[in-house]
Design a protein around this motif. Structure first.
Motif, mmCIF file in Angstrom:
data_model
loop_
_atom_site.group_PDB
_atom_site.id
_atom_site.type_symbol
_atom_site.label_atom_id
_atom_site.label_comp_id
_atom_site.label_asym_id
_atom_site.label_seq_id
_atom_site.Cartn_x
_atom_site.Cartn_y
_atom_site.Cartn_z
ATOM 1 N N ILE A 117 -0.491 3.724 -3.265
ATOM 2 C CA ILE A 117 -1.281 4.961 -3.265
ATOM 3 C C ILE A 117 -0.628 5.992 -4.181
ATOM 4 O O ILE A 117 -1.309 6.724 -4.908
ATOM 5 N N ALA A 140 -15.233 5.358 -3.370
ATOM 6 C CA ALA A 140 -14.268 5.162 -2.283
ATOM 7 C C ALA A 140 -14.968 5.163 -0.935
ATOM 8 O O ALA A 140 -14.645 4.369 -0.052
ATOM 9 N N VAL A 182 -7.979 3.951 0.451
ATOM 10 C CA VAL A 182 -8.361 4.428 -0.875
ATOM 11 C C VAL A 182 -9.158 5.720 -0.761
ATOM 12 O O VAL A 182 -9.090 6.591 -1.625
ATOM 13 N N LEU A 237 -1.573 4.914 -7.562
ATOM 14 C CA LEU A 237 -3.004 5.148 -7.783
ATOM 15 C C LEU A 237 -3.265 6.605 -8.157
ATOM 16 O O LEU A 237 -3.920 6.900 -9.164
ATOM 17 N N GLU A 263 0.827 -1.209 0.000
ATOM 18 C CA GLU A 263 0.000 0.000 0.000
ATOM 19 C C GLU A 263 0.859 1.256 0.000
ATOM 20 O O GLU A 263 0.448 2.285 -0.541
#
Lengths: 747, 431
Positions: A210, A433, A446, A213, A206
């Motif tokens: 992110i 989200a 998220v 993302l 993660e």
């Protein structure tokens, strides 16, 4: 060397922590006003644009440092150590990658995990994280900075958090403007929902996902805005990085098609959208399939079908548009109907054939969990047993987002009030989200970035509105003179300026509170490594429990190299990374029945368990016991999950047998006989009845369950105690070999 | 380096089997007269090369089997049923590879019973005796029918060899043998036998074939224990006695001489490791025509061999059998195959690993009654193919290759046409 480096960081950190967290938000947020102020202060001949540019640069570099340094609490308090469970596997595989090279990593068959099944590591992980860390390591070594790979791993997440802040600036800038970008960057630098996954030592997927993302979304918005092949291709590269880093890439490949559909339905179709999506889908899918773990999923699994369907719809839409321009409306209507029917028939036939041949398998758990994300955790106990898969509470929304919880709808409002292609994307991202974050705690991650961007949107709109009032000292006069003309205008108040000042100071206070909250949460909640525990003593001093590392080191030093350790799966990664020993199950919970075997052994009486352990060639059993220290997340408290998971494959293990007739889970005299005689109970409480834990209580008083244990003074027949750590947190037992004369063991 | 290791291994192997062929035996007696009443038994041992040391156990005199942590004897003959011994010492002796022969009778003490019971043989209660009103020795006609005629048990013949032993005379206590692969009953009473109290009420406690008369334990460390319920079985008087039976009121001679001597010899030969001792060494496996890798790959062809030898009383000779099996397992057995024997003690086979990856165990688990159990294994991981070990071009993919290349060519053609084609008809249209 490392230590002094951290000490210097510490000094740096202390200075920075005091000022920027508070000041940054106050100072840089009303950027536009400040520009004016700074202009007065600076008497040099620098132009406004240049000053603005310098100021932005200063703010962004402060954010960059802030995002990094606020994540260093754990390193400063404890040491440069990897946290939790999964990061240990990532760390171990990164070491393998650095030592053995890319091809050996790709082909790595790990014989020490999942004994005796083994694990093909190369084909069952998202390699992005390890590749990134290794690349950093190789680059640093190429320039003769001989940093240890562990330190690279520990500090990778904070560094990527800084990068995320920069990308968020670009993303928000693309959606609104630079001021919103700066606020968003400041927000995301310290938002707890993201910090929880990216503190130093939290070396997990993660941490970099992110960044990938937001980068993908930024490039996507840019691609849709420009309709340029270049930006679309860049977007698919960012998407590829995301796919290589985290399973959450599925969120992207569903959100973007959803956005495209919404654009089609709202009549906002454009050739820019067509170019952007087609390029992303084709390139992105091809690239995604290069990741071994993903393989053919992008063309087969149901999670990716929405993207494929949208791709097809977009082609049809374009084709129909083109045909329409060459036909009369009547002809087109006839043509449209027949073609549509034909296409639907072909699609249905293809689908039916796919299902019949098993090429497409839509009615699996994956499919249900897509529509009902709670499906998996209701039907698969191993998913339900993980605490981060629980639904999110309101308290944790506030805890992780603070003022963004309230700014989020405000940002939504501002987005709706001025719909653009980019705003629509932000709205859809926000809504989905929120939904996913409500389903699972871990998906808060998220939500955090979009909450920051939407919050920044709201703050920046508000500030811009009221800063104008503040700047112009004459609205009172103006409103008075024009009041006759615009009676209905409400804002024509004589206190415009004061109102602006109140609003601005209100927002400033909120932002200050936010930064206080974020720093406090980071320091108190998200910076404990969980491998080293700390407790406060009566006199206020800190007591460190380093039992885990003590025990893992013991294993590594005192057991044969090929010893096989049985423990509950939570500790698998740590044992293999720190103890360097073979484990039966670990945190990669891919084989439910193997885990169920371990659960069954733990839930069975000693003799039955011995048979299972012999069949699995177990040499040592490791249990975590918190009864002496009061450490609540120990194996007895996890025990019911072991029973449930064992029961999901073996109907002989019945959960209700472990409860009292009144349905209570107890370990004292009232406890169920199956509970008091199972292996887990015996291993946790062996010789515990000889220990006084609390004053005024009988020996054998469990401080977690607050009860005196019910089965005392028993002997172990098939195992012997090998090691118990200082605070009894970790207990290791050796499985006896079969008796020379047959003895008690009938094997 | 390798040679040193091999040498060290050899020493270890030698150390483990050092006791084999050992001839130091300690004989523990209740009373010294047993030495003379069982003289034939002891004589045969002496003739076979055993050095016997006699010790009479009287009162609370303790037996020391070890000195400075070393056991001084290879074998112990415990012909002192009523003596009070330190049972732990005897159990430890067995656990260190010592062989033990126990002769019991109806006065068997608790401590001796404890030793037998630790070996999986539960002797019947004190003051009981095995009685058989059908198969009793004719001389015992007026007595209580406690001198019984016992035939060999079927399973015992596997231990005792092919030779049929004449019926055996037995007077003593019965035993119950645990149902375990390590224990075998060697001699069982006939179905008409039962266990009776020696004194007092004649309440029968056990009937049928359950009382075992002589039973054995083959321990995992290759030590052996035999417990005989009758000490008299080894006595001179029963060695020479004829076996007579009363059938239909008439005395018939079953055998001119009892099988006791033969049985005693067979028992001592087995329990003192003169036969049935096995060892395995040199377990090897490698790729066919290659060496042993760190990991095999699925579907590899593997050569496997192991040397199994048998102790013939003097030296290790190649073991002759065709029922030794290899098991290749990973949770479940994937391959179970009988090994070929080359007559020189080498058992070998060639097999193909299954299309399954994981840590495999190549295991030989050879358990035969009368033979020491062989349990030897090696663990090795079997990995899936590397990325470059798969087939490069497969037939079924040719349509896809064709598709890809035709697409490439098509794109080039299209680009060329698109870039260099002059759209003349449009001009006509505009005109």
């Amino acid at each position: 060397g490392t230590l002094t480096w951290f000490n210097s960081l510490l000094g740096f950190h202390r200075v920075k922590m005091k000022t920027p967290t508070k000041e940054l938000n106050q100072v840089k947020v009303p950027a536009k006003i400040l520009v004016a102020d700074v202009k007065d202060v600076l008497e040099s001949g620098v132009s406004t644009e240049k000053q603005e540019y310098l100021l932005k640069l200063l703010i962004l570099s402060l954010i960059y440092l802030l995002a990094f340094s606020t994540r260093l609490f754990s390193v400063l308090r404890y040491e440069s150590v990897i946290h939790e469970f999964d990061p240990y596997f990532n760390y171990r595989s990164t070491k393998y990658l650095v030592n053995e090279g890319i091809y050996n990593f790709l082909n790595w068959f790990d014989q020490s995990a999942w004994y005796p099944l083994g694990r093909i590591v190369g084909g069952t992980i998202y390699p992005g994280l390890m590749a990134t860390a290794a690349a950093v390591y190789w680059v640093l070594h190429a320039v003769n900075i001989t940093v240890d790979i562990r330190n690279v791993c520990v500090l990778l997440a904070p560094w990527f958090a800084s990068n995320t802040a920069m990308v968020t600036y670009l993303f928000a800038k693309e959606i609104k403007d630079e001021s919103a970008g700066l606020i968003a960057a400041a927000f995301i630098a310290i938002v707890p929902g993201y910090i929880s996954r990216s503190v130093a030592g939290s070396y997990d997927n993660e941490g970099i996902a992110i960044f990938a993302l937001i980068l993908t979304y930024y490039l996507w918005v840019k691609a849709v805005k420009t309709g340029s092949l270049f930006w679309s291709a860049a977007c698919s590269l960012a998407y590829f990085y995301m796919v290589s880093a985290w399973g959450g890439y599925v969120f992207i490949i569903n959100l973007i098609p959803l956005y495209v559909l919404v654009m089609l339905l709202t009549g906002r179709y454009s050739s820019r959208l067509y170019t952007a999506y087609c390029t992303l889908y084709v390139l992105g899918t091809l690239l995604a399939m290069q990741i071994t773990f993903v393989g053919f999923q992008p063309v087969q699994s149901s999670e990716h079908m929405a993207a494929f369907g949208t791709f097809g719809i977009l082609q049809l839409f374009g084709a129909f548009n083109w045909v329409r321009s060459h036909m009369t409306p009547e002809n087109f209507s006839r043509f449209f109907k027949t073609t549509l029917l034909a296409i639907l028939a072909i699609a249905f036939a293809g689908f039916a054939i796919g299902v019949a041949t098993g090429y497409i398998s839509p009615w699996t758990g994956r499919f249900y969990s897509l529509f009902d994300p709670t499906w998996a955790k209701e039907n698969i106990p191993i998913i339900a047993s993980v605490s981060e898969h629980q639904p999110t509470t309101w308290a944790s929304f506030f805890f992780d987002l603070h003022i963004l919880t309230f700014l989020f709808p405000a940002g939504m409002y501002f987005c709706f009030s001025k719909l653009t292609d980019a705003n629509i994307f932000l709205i859809i991202y926000g809504i989905t989200a929120v939904y996913f974050a409500g389903v699972m705690v871990r998906l808060m991650l998220v939500l955090a970035p979009v909450a920051c961007v939407l919050g920044a949107y709201a703050v920046s709109c508000t500030l811009q509105t009221y800063a104008k009032h503040l700047k112009k000292p004459n609205p009172v006069v103006v409103s008075a003179s024009t009041s006759k003309r615009n009676i209905t205008v409400a804002q024509a108040l004589p206190v415009q300026r004061e109102l602006g000042a109140i609003m601005l100071s209100g927002i400033a206070i909120m932002l200050v509170l936010y930064s206080f909250h974020c720093t406090w949460v980071t320091s108190e909640a998200y910076s404990s490594p969980s491998i080293v525990l700390a407790a406060r003593q009566h006199d206020g001093s800190r007591l460190i429990f380093d039992d885990f590392r003590e025990a893992y080191r013991w294993l590594g030093q005192n057991t044969p190299d090929d010893a096989r350790i049985m423990s509950w799966w939570d500790y698998g990664y740590q044992i293999s990374a720190m103890g360097n020993r073979t484990v039966l199950v670990d945190n990669n919970t891919w084989n439910n029945s193997h885990i169920a075997q371990v659960g069954k052994a733990m839930a069975s009486p000693e003799d039955k368990a011995y048979e299972i352990m012999r069949a699995l060639d177990v040499d040592y059993v490791l249990v975590i016991f918190g009864g002496l220290t009061g450490y609540a997340s120990d194996d007895i408290n996890k025990f019911l999950w072991m029973v449930r998971i064992a029961g999901s494959t073996d109907p002989n293990i019945i959960e209700s047998n472990y409860y009292t007739p009144r349905g209570e889970f107890r370990i004292d005299k009232e406890g169920a006989p199956a509970m008091l005689n199972c292996l887990m109970y015996k291993l946790c409480y062996y010789r515990f009845s000889e220990v006084y834990t609390e004053q005024g209580r009988a020996p054998g008083y469990d401080r977690v369950r607050n009860a005196e244990i019910g089965n005392k003074g028993f002997k172990l027949e098939y195992l012997e105690e090998a090691f118990t750590s200082q605070h009894w947190l970790v207990r290791v037992y050796k499985v006896k070999t079969p008796d020379n004369r047959g003895g008690i063991v009938n094997l | 380096m390798k040679a040193v290791l091999l040498f060290a291994l050899l020493i270890c192997v030698c150390a483990v089997f050092a006791e084999l062929g050992g001839k130091r035996a300690l004989v523990l007696l209740d009373d010294s007269y047993i030495e003379s009443s069982h003289s034939k038994f002891f004589k045969s041992l002496k003739e076979r090369g055993y050095s016997l040391k006699y010790q009479e156990l009287k009162g609370s005199e303790a037996v020391k089997l070890s000195k400075f942590g070393q056991f001084e004897y290879d074998h112990v003959i415990l012909f002192a049923p009523s003596a009070d011994i330190d049972s732990d010492e005897f159990i430890e002796f067995v656990d260190h590879g010592g062989n033990l022969l126990i002769g019991a009778n109806s006065d068997v003490s608790d401590s001796v019973r404890e030793v037998a019971s630790a070996c999986g043989i539960d002797l019947d209660d004190t003051d009981t005796i095995v009685v058989d009103h059908v198969n009793f020795e004719a001389q015992d006609y007026d007595s209580k029918h406690t001198l019984i005629i016992a035939d060999q048990d079927a399973s015992a013949s596997l231990i005792l060899g092919e030779a049929k032993v004449a019926p055996v005379l037995f007077r003593g206590v019965g035993a119950k043998v645990r149902d375990h692969a390590l224990n075998y009953p060697l001699l069982k009473a006939s179905p008409s036998a039962y266990v009776s109290k020696l004194t007092g009420s004649k309440k029968q406690t056990k009937v049928g074939r359950s009382p075992s008369l002589v039973a054995a334990l083959q321990a995992r460390n290759h030590a052996r224990v035999v417990v005989s319920g009758s000490l008299d079985l080894f006595s001179d008087s029963l060695y020479d006695a004829p076996v007579k039976k009363i059938q239909d009121g008439k005395t018939t001679t079953v055998s001119e001489r009892s099988g006791n001597e033969d049985l005693a010899n067979i028992i001592t030969r087995w329990v003192f490791q003169e036969k049935g001792a096995l060892r395995s060494r040199n377990l090897q496996h490698n790729l066919v025509g290659g060496s042993k890798p760190d990991m095999y790959t699925i579907k590899d062809n593997v050569e496997f061999s192991v040397i199994i030898e048998e102790w013939n009383g003097k030296e290790w000779v190649p073991y002759q059998a065709n029922d030794v099996q290899l098991e290749v397992r990973m949770l479940d057995p994937y391959i179970r195959t009988t090994l070929k024997n080359d007559g020189k003690g080498r058992f070998y086979t060639i097999f193909t690993l299954p299309d399954v990856y994981g840590v495999f165990t190549f295991r030989i688990d050879y358990q035969r009654p009368g033979y020491a159990g062989l349990h030897t294994f090696d663990r090795i991981p079997v990995r899936p193919f590397r990325h470059n070990q798969y087939e490069r071009f497969i037939d079924s993919a040719y349509p896809y290759y064709a598709g890809a290349f035709s697409m490439l060519v098509g794109l080039c053609l299209f680009s060329a046409v698109f870039l260099y084609h002059k759209d003349t008809p449009s001009k006509v249209k505009t005109n």
